[in-house]
Design a protein around this motif. Structure first.
Motif, PDB file in Angstrom:
ATOM      1  N   TRP A   1      36.842  -8.236  63.562  1.00  0.00           N
ATOM      2  CA  TRP A   1      35.756  -7.540  62.888  1.00  0.00           C
ATOM      3  C   TRP A   1      35.912  -5.973  63.254  1.00  0.00           C
ATOM      4  O   TRP A   1      35.799  -5.244  62.256  1.00  0.00           O
ATOM      5  CB  TRP A   1      34.456  -8.171  63.298  1.00  0.00           C
ATOM      6  CG  TRP A   1      34.114  -9.581  62.860  1.00  0.00           C
ATOM      7  CD1 TRP A   1      34.759 -10.383  61.995  1.00  0.00           C
ATOM      8  CD2 TRP A   1      32.968 -10.268  63.348  1.00  0.00           C
ATOM      9  NE1 TRP A   1      34.179 -11.312  61.607  1.00  0.00           N
ATOM     10  CE2 TRP A   1      33.064 -11.482  62.506  1.00  0.00           C
ATOM     11  CE3 TRP A   1      31.983 -10.109  64.090  1.00  0.00           C
ATOM     12  CZ2 TRP A   1      32.204 -12.607  62.452  1.00  0.00           C
ATOM     13  CZ3 TRP A   1      31.042 -11.091  64.354  1.00  0.00           C
ATOM     14  CH2 TRP A   1      31.166 -12.167  63.490  1.00  0.00           C
TER      15      TRP A   1
ATOM     16  N   ARG B   1      22.328 -15.157  53.075  1.00  0.00           N
ATOM     17  CA  ARG B   1      22.570 -15.399  51.831  1.00  0.00           C
ATOM     18  C   ARG B   1      22.843 -16.590  51.473  1.00  0.00           C
ATOM     19  O   ARG B   1      22.291 -17.247  50.385  1.00  0.00           O
ATOM     20  CB  ARG B   1      23.423 -14.383  51.105  1.00  0.00           C
ATOM     21  CG  ARG B   1      23.600 -14.160  49.605  1.00  0.00           C
ATOM     22  CD  ARG B   1      24.755 -13.458  49.050  1.00  0.00           C
ATOM     23  NE  ARG B   1      25.991 -14.018  49.243  1.00  0.00           N
ATOM     24  CZ  ARG B   1      26.623 -14.976  48.674  1.00  0.00           C
ATOM     25  NH1 ARG B   1      25.762 -15.539  47.492  1.00  0.00           N
ATOM     26  NH2 ARG B   1      27.573 -15.741  49.100  1.00  0.00           N
TER      27      ARG B   1
ATOM     28  N   TRP C   1      30.641  -7.779  70.473  1.00  0.00           N
ATOM     29  CA  TRP C   1      30.863  -6.898  69.528  1.00  0.00           C
ATOM     30  C   TRP C   1      30.815  -5.316  69.929  1.00  0.00           C
ATOM     31  O   TRP C   1      31.844  -4.539  69.544  1.00  0.00           O
ATOM     32  CB  TRP C   1      30.299  -6.976  68.171  1.00  0.00           C
ATOM     33  CG  TRP C   1      30.915  -6.107  67.007  1.00  0.00           C
ATOM     34  CD1 TRP C   1      31.758  -6.495  66.133  1.00  0.00           C
ATOM     35  CD2 TRP C   1      30.639  -4.913  66.732  1.00  0.00           C
ATOM     36  NE1 TRP C   1      32.111  -5.262  65.402  1.00  0.00           N
ATOM     37  CE2 TRP C   1      31.308  -4.270  65.609  1.00  0.00           C
ATOM     38  CE3 TRP C   1      29.641  -3.795  67.195  1.00  0.00           C
ATOM     39  CZ2 TRP C   1      31.001  -2.885  65.229  1.00  0.00           C
ATOM     40  CZ3 TRP C   1      29.528  -2.424  67.012  1.00  0.00           C
ATOM     41  CH2 TRP C   1      30.340  -2.232  65.937  1.00  0.00           C
TER      42      TRP C   1
ATOM     43  N   ASP D   1      26.786 -10.222  69.311  1.00  0.00           N
ATOM     44  CA  ASP D   1      26.510  -8.991  69.225  1.00  0.00           C
ATOM     45  C   ASP D   1      26.715  -7.837  70.323  1.00  0.00           C
ATOM     46  O   ASP D   1      27.302  -6.930  70.139  1.00  0.00           O
ATOM     47  CB  ASP D   1      25.054  -8.579  68.864  1.00  0.00           C
ATOM     48  CG  ASP D   1      24.392  -9.224  67.602  1.00  0.00           C
ATOM     49  OD1 ASP D   1      25.098  -9.050  66.563  1.00  0.00           O
ATOM     50  OD2 ASP D   1      23.515 -10.238  67.516  1.00  0.00           O
TER      51      ASP D   1
ATOM     52  N   GLU E   1      26.018  -7.813  61.704  1.00  0.00           N
ATOM     53  CA  GLU E   1      24.855  -7.767  60.857  1.00  0.00           C
ATOM     54  C   GLU E   1      25.665  -8.193  59.340  1.00  0.00           C
ATOM     55  O   GLU E   1      24.774  -8.817  58.431  1.00  0.00           O
ATOM     56  CB  GLU E   1      23.918  -6.920  61.029  1.00  0.00           C
ATOM     57  CG  GLU E   1      24.594  -5.479  60.809  1.00  0.00           C
ATOM     58  CD  GLU E   1      25.023  -4.727  62.213  1.00  0.00           C
ATOM     59  OE1 GLU E   1      24.868  -3.535  62.325  1.00  0.00           O
ATOM     60  OE2 GLU E   1      25.384  -5.377  63.327  1.00  0.00           O
ATOM     61  N   GLU E   2      26.815  -7.610  59.006  1.00  0.00           N
ATOM     62  CA  GLU E   2      27.290  -7.979  57.749  1.00  0.00           C
ATOM     63  C   GLU E   2      27.539  -9.553  57.678  1.00  0.00           C
ATOM     64  O   GLU E   2      27.272 -10.017  56.547  1.00  0.00           O
ATOM     65  CB  GLU E   2      28.373  -7.122  57.455  1.00  0.00           C
ATOM     66  CG  GLU E   2      28.371  -5.593  57.388  1.00  0.00           C
ATOM     67  CD  GLU E   2      29.741  -4.924  57.126  1.00  0.00           C
ATOM     68  OE1 GLU E   2      30.125  -5.051  56.133  1.00  0.00           O
ATOM     69  OE2 GLU E   2      29.922  -4.119  58.239  1.00  0.00           O
ATOM     70  N   VAL E   3      28.083  -9.932  58.638  1.00  0.00           N
ATOM     71  CA  VAL E   3      28.288 -11.396  58.460  1.00  0.00           C
ATOM     72  C   VAL E   3      27.180 -12.236  58.639  1.00  0.00           C
ATOM     73  O   VAL E   3      26.989 -13.307  57.822  1.00  0.00           O
ATOM     74  CB  VAL E   3      29.311 -11.981  59.717  1.00  0.00           C
ATOM     75  CG1 VAL E   3      29.680 -13.540  59.528  1.00  0.00           C
ATOM     76  CG2 VAL E   3      30.539 -10.931  59.708  1.00  0.00           C
ATOM     77  N   TRP E   4      26.084 -11.934  59.465  1.00  0.00           N
ATOM     78  CA  TRP E   4      24.759 -12.658  59.629  1.00  0.00           C
ATOM     79  C   TRP E   4      24.185 -12.363  58.139  1.00  0.00           C
ATOM     80  O   TRP E   4      23.724 -13.614  57.768  1.00  0.00           O
ATOM     81  CB  TRP E   4      23.991 -11.817  60.748  1.00  0.00           C
ATOM     82  CG  TRP E   4      24.561 -11.837  62.182  1.00  0.00           C
ATOM     83  CD1 TRP E   4      24.272 -10.642  62.880  1.00  0.00           C
ATOM     84  CD2 TRP E   4      25.476 -12.338  62.764  1.00  0.00           C
ATOM     85  NE1 TRP E   4      24.787 -11.034  64.101  1.00  0.00           N
ATOM     86  CE2 TRP E   4      25.750 -11.775  63.963  1.00  0.00           C
ATOM     87  CE3 TRP E   4      26.658 -13.725  62.322  1.00  0.00           C
ATOM     88  CZ2 TRP E   4      26.681 -12.469  64.780  1.00  0.00           C
ATOM     89  CZ3 TRP E   4      27.275 -14.020  63.280  1.00  0.00           C
ATOM     90  CH2 TRP E   4      27.445 -13.462  64.225  1.00  0.00           C
ATOM     91  N   ALA E   5      24.253 -11.187  57.673  1.00  0.00           N
ATOM     92  CA  ALA E   5      23.576 -11.135  56.423  1.00  0.00           C
ATOM     93  C   ALA E   5      24.436 -12.195  55.057  1.00  0.00           C
ATOM     94  O   ALA E   5      23.429 -12.691  54.169  1.00  0.00           O
ATOM     95  CB  ALA E   5      23.720  -9.804  55.660  1.00  0.00           C
ATOM     96  N   GLU E   6      25.518 -12.250  55.260  1.00  0.00           N
ATOM     97  CA  GLU E   6      26.395 -13.199  54.400  1.00  0.00           C
ATOM     98  C   GLU E   6      25.754 -14.671  54.571  1.00  0.00           C
ATOM     99  O   GLU E   6      25.553 -15.441  53.624  1.00  0.00           O
ATOM    100  CB  GLU E   6      27.800 -13.048  54.382  1.00  0.00           C
ATOM    101  CG  GLU E   6      28.601 -14.076  53.580  1.00  0.00           C
ATOM    102  CD  GLU E   6      28.286 -13.969  52.007  1.00  0.00           C
ATOM    103  OE1 GLU E   6      28.649 -15.063  51.420  1.00  0.00           O
ATOM    104  OE2 GLU E   6      27.708 -12.787  51.694  1.00  0.00           O
TER     105      GLU E   6
ATOM    106  N   ILE F   1      34.101  -3.990  60.479  1.00  0.00           N
ATOM    107  CA  ILE F   1      33.035  -5.052  60.140  1.00  0.00           C
ATOM    108  C   ILE F   1      31.962  -5.231  61.042  1.00  0.00           C
ATOM    109  O   ILE F   1      32.154  -5.542  62.168  1.00  0.00           O
ATOM    110  CB  ILE F   1      33.586  -6.343  59.556  1.00  0.00           C
ATOM    111  CG1 ILE F   1      34.323  -6.354  58.782  1.00  0.00           C
ATOM    112  CG2 ILE F   1      32.283  -7.481  59.328  1.00  0.00           C
ATOM    113  CD1 ILE F   1      35.224  -7.488  58.155  1.00  0.00           C
ATOM    114  N   ARG F   2      30.813  -4.939  60.915  1.00  0.00           N
ATOM    115  CA  ARG F   2      29.753  -5.187  61.874  1.00  0.00           C
ATOM    116  C   ARG F   2      29.209  -6.684  61.898  1.00  0.00           C
ATOM    117  O   ARG F   2      29.223  -7.037  60.835  1.00  0.00           O
ATOM    118  CB  ARG F   2      28.511  -4.164  61.638  1.00  0.00           C
ATOM    119  CG  ARG F   2      29.123  -2.579  61.859  1.00  0.00           C
ATOM    120  CD  ARG F   2      27.833  -1.691  61.502  1.00  0.00           C
ATOM    121  NE  ARG F   2      26.904  -1.836  62.570  1.00  0.00           N
ATOM    122  CZ  ARG F   2      27.104  -1.297  64.202  1.00  0.00           C
ATOM    123  NH1 ARG F   2      27.763  -0.291  64.109  1.00  0.00           N
ATOM    124  NH2 ARG F   2      26.028  -1.568  65.019  1.00  0.00           N
TER     125      ARG F   2
END
Length: 199
Positions: free
Chosen positions: A156, A172, A90, A87, A164-169, A161-162
């Motif tokens: 990213w 999931r 990034w 993080d 947290e979008e990858v972490w959320a995927e 792309i942030r």
């Protein structure tokens, strides 16, 4: 013959053999040292006879010290050695993109060269990481993995792309079978990859 005449004759003889300069001055000591060094270097570069092994020549001590300073693996304090550093990385790359200082920032320069170059660098780092891993080089794999993650973060940032979008995927996908997840992907992804086979 007087002493002065003998000295003149001796100087003339020395001048004929080239041991003095045009004005009769003797050459300074060590004038032939560079020539000796060149001869020694040329002799060292000559090919060895067949069957004679070449002895390894170690690099100068200064070179080893410099490499030790610049190529030593990064050893962060335990508190910083967590996944949260991605993080932070990034945020740093995003700040460099906004500043756009291509003269001082590698990240800004890379992003300024366009998406194709950013993606190419990621591919190159992935290949280098694969090579180190297949050869069983643990330290090399660690270092190339760091390079790979850095260039992934640059991808990213370039794509907006942030993390947290990858972490959320990733979150999931937790608890879902990898085989079931791949089977549920749109067929267009498989077709664009040029295969219908699932690894």
């Amino acid at each position: 013959m007087g002493k002065d005449a003998k000295r003149r004759k001796k100087r003339q003889a020395n001048g004929a053999t080239g041991s003095t300069g045009a004005a009769g001055r003797a050459k300074p000591r060590g004038a032939t040292a560079p020539k000796r060094k060149r001869k020694a270097a040329a002799a060292a570069a000559l090919p060895l006879p067949p069957g004679v092994p070449a002895l390894p020549v170690p690099p100068p001590e200064g070179t080893l010290l410099a490499e030790g300073r610049h190529l030593a693996p990064y050893e962060p304090p335990p508190s910083a050695a967590t996944a949260a550093i991605l993080d932070s990385l990034w945020q740093t790359v995003e700040a460099r993109r906004v500043q756009g200082d291509v003269a001082r920032s590698h990240s800004a320069r890379l992003i300024a060269r366009g998406t194709a170059k950013v993606a190419q660098k990621l591919g190159e780092e992935a290949v280098e990481c694969v090579i180190e891993a297949t050869q069983g080089h643990r330290e090399g794999t660690v270092m190339e993995s760091a390079d790979l993650l850095y260039h992934l973060v640059v991808v990213w940032v370039n794509a907006g792309i942030r993390p947290e979008e990858v972490w959320a995927e990733l979150a999931r996908r937790q608890g879902i079978s990898g085989i079931a997840e791949k089977a549920a992907r749109p067929q267009g992804i498989l077709e664009s990859a040029g295969t219908r086979k699932l690894p």
